[in-house]
Design an enzyme around this catalytic site. Structure first.
Site, PDB file in Angstrom:
ATOM      1  N   ALA A   1       3.560  48.570 -12.904  1.00 37.16           N
ATOM      2  CA  ALA A   1       3.118  47.308 -13.520  1.00 37.16           C
ATOM      3  C   ALA A   1       3.947  46.991 -14.756  1.00 37.16           C
ATOM      4  O   ALA A   1       4.257  47.873 -15.552  1.00 37.16           O
ATOM      5  CB  ALA A   1       1.646  47.426 -13.907  1.00 37.16           C
TER       6      ALA A   1
ATOM      7  N   GLU B   1       6.113 -13.466  12.482  1.00 36.26           N
ATOM      8  CA  GLU B   1       5.928 -12.909  11.143  1.00 36.26           C
ATOM      9  C   GLU B   1       4.670 -13.500  10.519  1.00 36.26           C
ATOM     10  O   GLU B   1       4.302 -14.653  10.792  1.00 36.26           O
ATOM     11  CB  GLU B   1       7.152 -13.210  10.274  1.00 36.26           C
ATOM     12  CG  GLU B   1       8.397 -12.436  10.674  1.00 36.26           C
ATOM     13  CD  GLU B   1       8.180 -10.933  10.731  1.00 36.26           C
ATOM     14  OE1 GLU B   1       7.848 -10.332   9.696  1.00 36.26           O
ATOM     15  OE2 GLU B   1       8.303 -10.344  11.830  1.00 36.26           O
TER      16      GLU B   1
ATOM     17  N   ARG C   1       9.487  -1.770  -5.488  1.00 36.42           N
ATOM     18  CA  ARG C   1       8.104  -1.336  -5.699  1.00 36.42           C
ATOM     19  C   ARG C   1       7.949   0.167  -5.921  1.00 36.42           C
ATOM     20  O   ARG C   1       6.903   0.627  -6.358  1.00 36.42           O
ATOM     21  CB  ARG C   1       7.229  -1.800  -4.519  1.00 36.42           C
ATOM     22  CG  ARG C   1       6.934  -3.286  -4.572  1.00 36.42           C
ATOM     23  CD  ARG C   1       6.292  -3.770  -3.299  1.00 36.42           C
ATOM     24  NE  ARG C   1       7.265  -3.829  -2.203  1.00 36.42           N
ATOM     25  CZ  ARG C   1       6.946  -4.033  -0.929  1.00 36.42           C
ATOM     26  NH1 ARG C   1       5.685  -4.182  -0.577  1.00 36.42           N
ATOM     27  NH2 ARG C   1       7.884  -4.078  -0.002  1.00 36.42           N
TER      28      ARG C   1
ATOM     29  N   ASN D   1       6.565   1.846   0.727  1.00 32.71           N
ATOM     30  CA  ASN D   1       7.001   0.845  -0.238  1.00 32.71           C
ATOM     31  C   ASN D   1       6.779   1.280  -1.678  1.00 32.71           C
ATOM     32  O   ASN D   1       7.499   0.872  -2.568  1.00 32.71           O
ATOM     33  CB  ASN D   1       6.255  -0.474  -0.015  1.00 32.71           C
ATOM     34  CG  ASN D   1       6.648  -1.097   1.312  1.00 32.71           C
ATOM     35  OD1 ASN D   1       7.824  -1.237   1.619  1.00 32.71           O
ATOM     36  ND2 ASN D   1       5.663  -1.431   2.125  1.00 32.71           N
TER      37      ASN D   1
END
Ligand code: UD1
Ligand code: CA
Length: 451
Positions: free
Chosen positions: A365, A157, A17, A229
């Site tokens: 600069a 589960e 995934r 995931n």
């Protein structure tokens, strides 16, 4: 704790995934692979040995998990037959004999040492299986913890749960501690007669009870058990991690004006009384000492900022940038692999790379150290109390001695001795009245064309 402990990290998933060319446990959280976060918490919980159960990208996963203070061994799980099967891939390591076995997932990087230590403590007090659980508003998909009279009876589960069991909001975080003396025997008894036909590690709870052992659950904050995931979950995990780390730094004395816009790395070190303005990104390897100020929109990586220095706004410090005390690197400046001496100023629109800048030197600069000839990098050495005029190019290898002055607009190709002036551009010429003559001529030509 004097008990020995082996951590078995399950990281054999395909990471389908994530839709990625690499295993999900290699994806970074706070600038380092998530598996390295898991290992750090394990080390903090006192473990010394890790058995890593790997599938894809076995070598990179193993090296991402490795560190000098642990002993690590990798075991390849060739078929993915479930979490119970995965733990047994590390059978050889478990068989060496440990007091405690901790089973954790490689994709749960927010876990801290506290629940792992609580689980080990419960083993020390006589439990045989200790499951790390969490309370959640939405338990869908998780194994439910069935607790009665303070003892864990079973883990059900989702796919095997009854309607009543599905209403339970106390869930299995997936991490557990097992009595090392009983672990192999219990794991060996796990079967696969369930809806998914997988070997469920979670069956160990009923198995240990059937043998007269004790199982309990310890609760951890839900955020610590967030698993990864897909990339959306990765971003949520990153957000939680950033929030946690910012909080730690703020309570240790760092000021952040808009903390939600500051991004830290796993090893960012920031001292007391440092102020960090909005929209600052820290890559790995940055240390900032006390009292420094990091102005808005700066990006730092592999850099050291000494006490009292100021950085930005809009500054980029790349690896090897080392800013001395009270030095200043201002807007639109990039510093790479360079020492900026104490009190030196690099204020605007400048690139300093592969260089040494001495104390109290002022870099004007637009100054550029031309460090690359297309093939090799070369070093620029600038002494102390030097003044480099604006828009100068220092073509390395080159050095500018202490107290020297480089006229603005110079291209410096030869070493400048101490206290000398270097003038590396064409001299200005003045032609009196010439502008007026030219202007009149151009106007006359324009008028003639219009006729
Ligand atoms: C598991 C738990 C569930 C818990 C949830 C928490 C089991 C049976 N279920 O479910 O109770 O609520 O975690 O997130 O343990 N892995 C392997 N090899 C395998 C199978 C898995 O290495 O053969 C690794 C995966 O890469 C993953 C971890 O084990 O890191 C968990 O596996 P996963 O299939 O995601 O378990 P869940 O169904 O989420
Ligand atoms: Ca999972």
């Amino acid at each position: 704790m004097t008990r020995t402990c082996l951590a078995v990290i399950l990281a054999a998933g395909e990471s389908t995934r994530m839709k990625s060319s690499m295993s999900k446990v290699l994806h970074p959280v706070g600038g380092r692979p998530m598996i390295a976060h898991v290992v750090e918490s394990l080390v903090d919980a006192g473990i010394s040995s890790v058995a890593l159960v790997v599938g894809r990208d076995a070598d990179s996963v193993t090296s991402a998990a490795n560190r000098s203070d642990i002993e690590i061994s990798a075991f390849l799980q060739t078929e993915r037959l479930g979490t119970g099967h995965a733990v047994l891939a590390a059978k050889e390591a478990i068989a060496k004999g440990y007091d405690d076995i901790l089973v954790v997932f490689g994709d749960t990087p927010l876990i801290t040492a506290a629940p792992l230590m609580a689980a080990r403590q419960a083993l020390a007090e006589g439990s045989d299986v200790v499951v790390i659980g969490f309370q959640t508003a939405d338990p869908t998909g998780y194994g439910r913890l069935i607790v009665e009279n303070g003892e864990l009876q079973a883990i059900r589960e989702q796919k095997d749960a009854s309607e009543e069991e599905k209403r339970i909001t106390y869930c299995n975080g997936g991490l557990m501690a097992i009595n090392g003396d009983k672990a192999l025997e219990l794991l060996g008894k796990i079967g696969n007669t369930n809806v998914k036909g997988e070997y469920y590690l979670t069956d160990i709870v009923e198995l240990v009870r059937a043998g007269g052992g004790r199982a309990i659950a310890v609760e951890a904050p839900e955020a610590e058990l967030m698993g990864c995931n897909n990339r959306a979950e990765l971003a949520l995990i990153e957000a939680v991690w950033q929030k946690r780390r910012r909080h730690e730094l703020m309570v240790s004395g760092v000021s952040m004006i808009a903390p939600e816009t500051v991004f830290l790395a796993f090893d960012t070190e920031i001292g007391q009384d440092v102020t960090i303005e909005p929209n600052v990104v820290f890559g790995p390897g940055v240390t900032v000492e006390s009292g420094a100020v990091i102005h808005a929109f700066s990006h730092l990586e592999g850099a050291h900022v000494s006490a009292g220095a100021t950085v930005g706004p809009y500054a980029r410090l790349r690896p090897g940038a080392n800013l001395g005390r009270d030095s200043k690197v201002g807007n639109f400046c990039e510093v790479k692999k360079a020492e900026i001496g104490a009190g030196a100023k690099v204020n605007h629109l400048t690139y300093i790379g592969d260089a040494f800048v001495g104390e109290k030197t002022n870099i004007g600069a637009g100054t550029i150290t031309c460090n690359y000839d297309g093939v090799n990098k070369h070093v620029t050495r600038i002494g102390a109390n030097v003044f480099i005029g604006s828009n100068s190019s220092l073509v390395a290898p080159v050095s500018v001695g202490d107290g020297a002055l480089v006229a603005s607009g110079s291209v410096v190709t030869e070493d400048v001795p101490a206290d000398a002036v270097a003038f590396g551009r064409a001299r200005q010429e003045i032609k009196p009245g010439r502008a007026k003559i030219l202007r009149e001529r151009y106007q006359a030509e324009k008028a003639a064309r219009k006729k």
